[in-house]
Design an enzyme around this catalytic site. Sequence first.
Site, short mmCIF file in Angstrom:
data_model
loop_
_atom_site.label_atom_id
_atom_site.label_comp_id
_atom_site.label_asym_id
_atom_site.label_seq_id
_atom_site.Cartn_x
_atom_site.Cartn_y
_atom_site.Cartn_z
N ASP A 78 39.52 6.42 31.90
CA ASP A 78 38.69 7.49 31.31
C ASP A 78 37.24 7.07 31.17
OD1 ASP A 78 39.62 5.62 29.30
OD2 ASP A 78 38.71 6.95 27.82
N GLU A 139 40.82 5.16 26.69
CA GLU A 139 40.34 3.95 25.98
C GLU A 139 39.17 4.29 25.07
OE1 GLU A 139 37.68 0.33 25.60
OE2 GLU A 139 37.25 2.27 26.49
ZN LIG Z 1 35.02 0.45 29.11
#
Ligand SMILES: [Zn+2]
Length: 272
Positions: A78, A139
């Site tokens: 992401d 993340e």
């Molecule tokens: Zn990163």
Amino acid sequence: MFNKEKIVSRFMEYVKISSESGSEGDFHRKLIVDLDELGAEVSVDEAGSKAGSDANNIYAYLKGNMETEPLIFSCHMDTVKPGKNIEPIIEEGLIKSKGDTILGSDDKSGITAIVEAVKLIKEQNPDHGPIQMIFTISEEVGLRGAKNLDYDRIIGKRCYVIDSSGPVGKIIVQAPAHNKIVSEITGKPAHAGIAPEKGISAIMAGADAISTMNLLRIDEETTANIGTFEAVGAANIVSPAARIVGEVRSLDKDKIDLQTSHLVVCLRKAAD
Ligand SMILES: [Zn+2]
């Protein structure tokens, strides 16, 4: 050896596929196709439903041709926002976004490096042990993919996570845990000139709390800070509300718990 043009073109291709946190689906599908092409055994877990994403964590396995400890390489799929319709451009040898979005090199430069390295290994077949690649979702919004990893699928103990700025070759071996503390103190307003004894000052309670706190450098592994103390009101009104925001960081789990509860106790005592 590595082919610079191929690396650049893969990177450009990857950043053009939007994958803002929670919407990694398109990129996730593309990466599975590429990993399949490399001849890796690819599987996915079910982290997406828990992490609030339209994609899942990807696990790709490459057999070794010698008996050594497996090595794992990992990146997140992401990006932060604004990461839709990214148009990468090359200017004076640097890859940039056109300007109205992020570039997405965090973490697609890492993903490109891993995929190209494994492609080279497949082509040249040097001696190597088992290799696993793990690509995680979401993340940037709190490591939601990593927190929902399927540990039964992980084949080794040593993992390189390619996700940091700084000079090539720098390795980060530890990072602190982080607690954020948000405290709202409720006082009791009263006219400060006519009947101050009828009021309770939230500012004074907050100041009392902070003055009893052990802050800043606590020990070599632990820090604590108050970064915000807000209380806006008229000069002639006993302060009815104050907001205090702080944080604690430590490399040690017990120490972060201890320091956090110390701050909470100081705030509670003063508020009481
Ligand atoms: Zn990163």
